[in-house]
Design an enzyme around this catalytic site. Structure first.
Site, mmCIF file in Angstrom:
data_model
loop_
_atom_site.group_PDB
_atom_site.id
_atom_site.type_symbol
_atom_site.label_atom_id
_atom_site.label_comp_id
_atom_site.label_asym_id
_atom_site.label_seq_id
_atom_site.Cartn_x
_atom_site.Cartn_y
_atom_site.Cartn_z
ATOM 1 N N GLY A 143 0.808 -1.215 0.000
ATOM 2 C CA GLY A 143 0.000 0.000 0.000
ATOM 3 C C GLY A 143 0.836 1.257 0.000
ATOM 4 N N CYS A 144 0.452 2.196 0.857
ATOM 5 C CA CYS A 144 1.108 3.513 0.889
ATOM 6 C C CYS A 144 2.584 3.435 1.283
ATOM 7 C CB CYS A 144 0.369 4.432 1.849
ATOM 8 S SG CYS A 144 -1.289 4.887 1.289
ATOM 9 N N ALA A 145 2.993 2.372 1.941
ATOM 10 C CA ALA A 145 4.400 2.228 2.328
ATOM 11 C C ALA A 145 5.264 1.712 1.189
ATOM 12 C CB ALA A 145 4.517 1.284 3.523
ATOM 13 N N GLY A 146 4.654 1.312 0.076
ATOM 14 C CA GLY A 146 5.363 0.592 -0.956
ATOM 15 C C GLY A 146 6.499 1.343 -1.613
ATOM 16 N N LEU A 345 4.104 5.162 5.513
ATOM 17 C CA LEU A 345 3.425 4.218 6.397
ATOM 18 C C LEU A 345 2.352 3.491 5.600
ATOM 19 C CD1 LEU A 345 2.932 6.723 9.352
ATOM 20 C CD2 LEU A 345 4.755 5.034 9.116
#
Length: 359
Positions: A143-146, A345
């Site tokens: 997700g956003c941490a990728g 994160l």
């Protein structure tokens, strides 16, 4: 240490204002909320002005099954990814000479918004003149941490293979996951926030001789951390019609309590404090997330100006977003020795930190 030698971002073709998105949601949800006008204020209060999508606005007005959504994902992720790779390898703002795809030793493909076997990177390799021996490392579900995690894993690879040139390609088509018949608050918030984006970075090991036009961010160290028993903070619910967003309202408060000790411990290992950082390269998960970063780390709003600008113009594009922020920093005239902390994160609940120094 490995360096980020080039970077590029790609904007999908359909751009809409936040007002247009709000009107669409009002039309779709008007019979399902008693207090819809109040709920729609999330579109006004998120500090987002425009977002880009891979499909036109009228696409969202109708239901689409998982097969149709995923067919579009495969087709568009492949074509957009190839464009982003070419732009990165030919970016004259950072490179004196273009890098040919055949010189690339590895490609990390990061995504969480569709499914493909073989993975999208394999499909892209058939469109561009890569070597048959390129290492493929597809990573799904961050997700956003990728974006930050992808950079960290490229750093690990280039530490092991200092002659390597590695691409980190992030493709997220969040619009294809929108569910017009999901009237949950999570879906409403996600619809106000998420957008589509694609970005690619070129990471090179110590022994790669590529002339840069300006100082490049060099990896000093990275760190990953996961919070136990926090699977329900953010992610997807898989249902028959596709992916349904999970988005907890507790995310900002979690960040305030959890991020500061993670960052402080990491920086102290390198004899640094947050106040000594020249740049804060933060994934802008949303307005409240950026405010939580500032409160947690004691930053004033100037430290998140670039992240806020990316959020304002593009929304939250999940994994590529932090690369859009990094690209903006790399376009600045940063001096050798300046240090930056890149952070994102994502589901897990997890965090990734990357300490960079311009050299």
């Amino acid at each position: 240490m490995p360096k980020i030698q080039s970077i590029s971002s790609f904007l999908p073709p359909y751009s809409y204002s936040q007002d247009q998105a709000s009107i669409l949601l009002k039309n779709l949800f008007t019979d399902h909320y008693d207090d819809l006008e109040r709920m729609l204020k999330v579109f006004e209060n998120g500090d987002i002005e425009s977002r880009q999508f891979c499909v036109p606005m009228e696409w969202f007005e109708h239901p689409h099954d998982l097969e149709e959504r995923n067919r579009l994902y495969i087709e568009l992720a492949t074509s957009y990814g190839a464009l982003a790779i070419n732009a990165c390898l030919q970016n004259q703002e950072f490179l004196n000479e273009s890098v040919h795809p055949s010189e690339i030793d590895g490609i990390l493909f990061i995504s969480s918004t569709g499914f493909s076997t073989p993975s999208i990177d394999a499909r892209i390799l058939n469109q561009l003149p890569f070597s048959d021996y390129v290492k493929r490392i597809p990573i799904w579900g961050l997700g956003c941490a990728g974006g930050a995690s992808g950079l960290s894993r490229a750093f690990d690879y280039c530490l092991a293979y200092p002659k390597a040139k590695v691409l980190v390609l992030c493709v997220e088509l969040c619009s294809l996951t929108f569910q017009p018949n999901d009237f949950s608050k999570s879906n409403l918030i996600g619809a106000s926030l998420f957008a589509d984006g694609v970005a690619c970075a070129l990471v090179c090991g110590d022994e790669v001789n590529i002339a840069s036009k300006k100082p490049s961010p060099t990896f000093i160290a990275t760190s990953s951390k996961i919070m136990a028993n926090s699977e329900n903070v953010m992610g997807w619910d898989m249902k028959n019609d596709g992916l349904h967003v999970v988005f907890s309202k507790s995310i900002p408060s979690i960040i305030e309590k959890w991020l500061e000790p993670f960052v402080t411990e990491f920086l102290s290992e390198h004899q640094l404090t947050a106040s000594q950082l020249d740049h804060f390269i933060a994934h802008p998960g949303g307005k409240k997330v950026l405010t939580a970063y500032e409160k947690s780390l004691g930053f004033d709003t100037s430290k998140t100006d670039i992240s806020r600008d990316i959020l304002r113009k593009h929304g939250n594009m999940s994994s590529p977003t932090v690369l859009y922020v990094l690209e903006a920093f790399m376009k600045l005239d940063c001096s050798p020795g300046e240090k930056g902390l890149l952070t994102a994160l994502g589901p897990g609940f997890s965090g990734e930190l990357v300490l960079l120094e311009w050299q």
